[in-house]
Write an enzyme that holds these catalytic residues in place. Structure first.
Site, mmCIF file in Angstrom:
data_model
loop_
_atom_site.group_PDB
_atom_site.id
_atom_site.type_symbol
_atom_site.label_atom_id
_atom_site.label_comp_id
_atom_site.label_asym_id
_atom_site.label_seq_id
_atom_site.Cartn_x
_atom_site.Cartn_y
_atom_site.Cartn_z
ATOM 1 N N THR A 96 44.752 32.789 43.486
ATOM 2 C CA THR A 96 44.722 33.003 44.691
ATOM 3 C C THR A 96 43.165 32.320 45.047
ATOM 4 O OG1 THR A 96 45.610 35.002 44.585
ATOM 5 C CG2 THR A 96 44.543 34.896 46.522
ATOM 6 N N LYS A 179 49.713 34.726 51.041
ATOM 7 C CA LYS A 179 49.218 35.704 49.766
ATOM 8 C C LYS A 179 47.976 36.511 50.234
ATOM 9 C CE LYS A 179 47.883 37.475 46.142
ATOM 10 N NZ LYS A 179 47.578 37.183 44.665
ATOM 11 N N LYS A 247 36.870 38.842 46.612
ATOM 12 C CA LYS A 247 37.166 37.882 46.787
ATOM 13 C C LYS A 247 38.008 37.575 47.713
ATOM 14 C CE LYS A 247 39.954 35.970 44.121
ATOM 15 N NZ LYS A 247 41.294 35.465 43.840
HETATM 16 N N1 LIG Z 1 44.784 40.546 38.001
HETATM 17 C C1 LIG Z 1 45.770 40.453 38.902
HETATM 18 O O1 LIG Z 1 46.267 41.443 39.088
HETATM 19 C C2 LIG Z 1 46.451 39.370 39.694
HETATM 20 C C3 LIG Z 1 47.495 39.403 40.522
HETATM 21 C C4 LIG Z 1 47.809 38.328 41.276
HETATM 22 C C5 LIG Z 1 47.015 37.205 41.461
HETATM 23 N N2 LIG Z 1 45.941 37.338 40.647
HETATM 24 C C6 LIG Z 1 44.955 36.011 40.836
HETATM 25 O O2 LIG Z 1 45.613 35.206 39.665
HETATM 26 C C7 LIG Z 1 43.985 34.377 39.242
HETATM 27 C C8 LIG Z 1 43.541 34.859 37.819
HETATM 28 O O3 LIG Z 1 43.362 36.383 38.066
HETATM 29 P P1 LIG Z 1 43.220 36.840 36.415
HETATM 30 O O4 LIG Z 1 43.442 38.108 36.821
HETATM 31 O O5 LIG Z 1 43.963 36.245 35.285
HETATM 32 O O6 LIG Z 1 41.812 36.696 36.266
HETATM 33 P P2 LIG Z 1 40.919 36.491 34.875
HETATM 34 O O7 LIG Z 1 41.683 37.297 33.870
HETATM 35 O O8 LIG Z 1 39.567 36.825 34.919
HETATM 36 O O9 LIG Z 1 40.969 35.012 34.444
HETATM 37 C C9 LIG Z 1 40.354 34.025 35.347
HETATM 38 C C10 LIG Z 1 40.460 32.606 34.624
HETATM 39 O O10 LIG Z 1 39.724 31.694 35.278
HETATM 40 C C11 LIG Z 1 39.072 30.764 34.413
HETATM 41 N N3 LIG Z 1 37.918 30.410 34.934
HETATM 42 C C12 LIG Z 1 37.082 31.253 35.792
HETATM 43 N N4 LIG Z 1 35.936 30.422 36.237
HETATM 44 C C13 LIG Z 1 36.212 29.237 35.677
HETATM 45 C C14 LIG Z 1 35.425 28.117 35.931
HETATM 46 N N5 LIG Z 1 34.175 27.766 36.634
HETATM 47 N N6 LIG Z 1 35.860 26.801 34.995
HETATM 48 C C15 LIG Z 1 37.010 26.947 34.282
HETATM 49 N N7 LIG Z 1 37.860 28.287 34.381
HETATM 50 C C16 LIG Z 1 37.312 29.354 34.915
HETATM 51 C C17 LIG Z 1 38.821 32.016 33.335
HETATM 52 O O11 LIG Z 1 38.326 31.366 32.049
HETATM 53 P P3 LIG Z 1 37.573 32.278 31.080
HETATM 54 O O12 LIG Z 1 38.545 32.886 29.963
HETATM 55 O O13 LIG Z 1 36.743 30.980 30.045
HETATM 56 O O14 LIG Z 1 36.651 33.055 31.571
HETATM 57 C C18 LIG Z 1 40.176 32.612 33.109
HETATM 58 O O15 LIG Z 1 41.069 31.648 32.510
HETATM 59 C C19 LIG Z 1 43.072 34.863 40.416
HETATM 60 O O16 LIG Z 1 43.263 33.695 41.292
HETATM 61 C C20 LIG Z 1 43.724 36.262 40.804
HETATM 62 O O17 LIG Z 1 43.221 36.547 42.428
HETATM 63 C C21 LIG Z 1 45.537 38.185 39.741
#
Ligand SMILES: NC(=O)c1ccc[n+]([C@@H]2O[C@H](COP(=O)([O-])OP(=O)(O)OC[C@H]3O[C@@H](n4cnc5c(N)ncnc54)[C@H](OP(=O)(O)O)[C@@H]3O)[C@@H](O)[C@H]2O)c1
Length: 301
Positions: A96, A179, A247
């Site tokens: 997102t 979204k 965000k």
């Molecule tokens: N969690 C939910 O319930 C949910 C639901 C729907 C959609 N989403 C969306 O899905 C996406 C991922 O969410 P998540 O919950 O999986 O987050 P998360 O666990 O914090 O994972 C974030 C990912 O992004 C990577 N990342 C962050 N900054 C980076 C950078 N500067 N360069 C390269 N990689 C980077 C992280 O790498 P590292 O591991 O190295 O930090 C990790 O792989 C987001 O956009 C979120 O809004 C999440």
């Protein structure tokens, strides 16, 4: 079986990558923090040293990263996905992120003879685990048709009456608009739920009783059903923390400003997230909005 890639193996990415492995696809993956990829490597994923190497190895490359800056970081530069793309490949970003960032990268992907779709997901760790994740997709219709069977691998077959889980929305960026519009509701509903619990509780109804009644009432959306009980006990690890939720609220408020749609409830919910941040709760699940409102109501957790 398809030859797939996955960049960004965080909370959502690792679970989605795991589903692709379970469906028998060949998978090459990358994560900035390699340790998070270990369990997937043990399940058969090949680890690549850069996003570029993932793009070079796979026909369809998925990504799920935190925000717009992270998408730019995995896509651009000598080690980025763009550098590894070639004619006929498809890049499907499921994060997102900002609409303009995604569209700018899609234009660069096309210059390579490849194509890009924005395919953000609605759901949580819980919905993903039970195969109920929904996806919305923006981009060229023919690219959507090509990748649709793979997108359906992220969820189980739809149950009758529950509607499509993979929805084509329109041109590049429009799935992100959809979204962002969807997600602003998460914080709004959590705030409204918190108000109702506190109103009941300060009038003498036990919090547990209020949560039971509300999560079985007409206002109990799927999100209220699984996150409402977090006002009783927060998860040890946030499913979606205050930072991530804010965000999405800021993306929504900016979109609203651009097209002159006032978002009064989103603005109020965003202020409550700022309040949660101010009292040191930024890394908690965003259900902690309840705690911020409780503090203002003179109630302790
Ligand atoms: N969690 C939910 O319930 C949910 C639901 C729907 C959609 N989403 C969306 O899905 C996406 C991922 O969410 P998540 O919950 O999986 O987050 P998360 O666990 O914090 O994972 C974030 C990912 O992004 C990577 N990342 C962050 N900054 C980076 C950078 N500067 N360069 C390269 N990689 C980077 C992280 O790498 P590292 O591991 O190295 O930090 C990790 O792989 C987001 O956009 C979120 O809004 C999440």
């Amino acid at each position: 079986m398809a030859n797939l890639g996955f960049v960004g193996l965080g909370v959502m990415g690792s679970l989605m990558a795991q589903r692709l492995l379970e469906k028998g696809h060949s998978l090459t993956g990358y994560n900035r923090t390699r340790a998070k990829a270990q369990s997937l490597i043990e399940k058969g994923m090949k680890f690549a040293e850069t996003p570029r190497a993932v793009a070079a190895a796979a026909d369809v490359i998925f990504s799920s990263v935190a925000n717009s800056a992270a998408l730019t970081s995995i896509a651009e530069g000598p080690d980025g996905i763009l550098a590894g793309l070639s004619r006929g490949k498809l890049f499907v970003d499921m994060s997102t992120v900002g609409v303009a960032t995604s569209r700018a990268i899609a234009a660069k992907v096309r210059e390579k003879g490849a194509d890009m779709l924005d395919a953000p997901v609605s759901g949580s760790v819980a919905t993903l685990k039970v195969g109920k994740l929904s996806l919305m997709v923006g981009g060229k219709r023919e690219s959507f048709d090509r990748v649709k069977p793979l997108l359906e691998d992220f969820s189980d077959q739809p149950t009758a009456g529950q509607g499509q889980k993979v929805t084509y929305v329109g041109e590049n960026g429009l799935a992100l608009v959809m979204k962002i519009a969807t997600n602003s509701n998460l914080a709004v509903q959590m705030l409204a739920f918190s108000e109702a619990v506190l109103l009941a509780e300060k009038n003498g109804i036990p919090r547990q009783t209020a949560v039971d009644v509300l999560t079985h009432s007409a206002i109990a959306s799927p999100m209220v059903q699984y996150r409402g009980p977090f006002v009783l006990k927060l998860p040890e690890t946030a499913w979606f923390d205050v930072n991530m939720m804010q965000k999405d609220m800021l993306l929504a408020l900016e979109l609203g400003r651009q097209v002159d749609v006032p978002l009064p409830t989103a603005a109020a919910a965003n202020e409550m997230l700022t309040c949660a941040r101010a009292i040191g709760l930024v890394h908690e699940d965003f259900a902690v909005m309840f705690d911020a409102l409780a503090k203002m109501s003179g109630v302790s957790r």
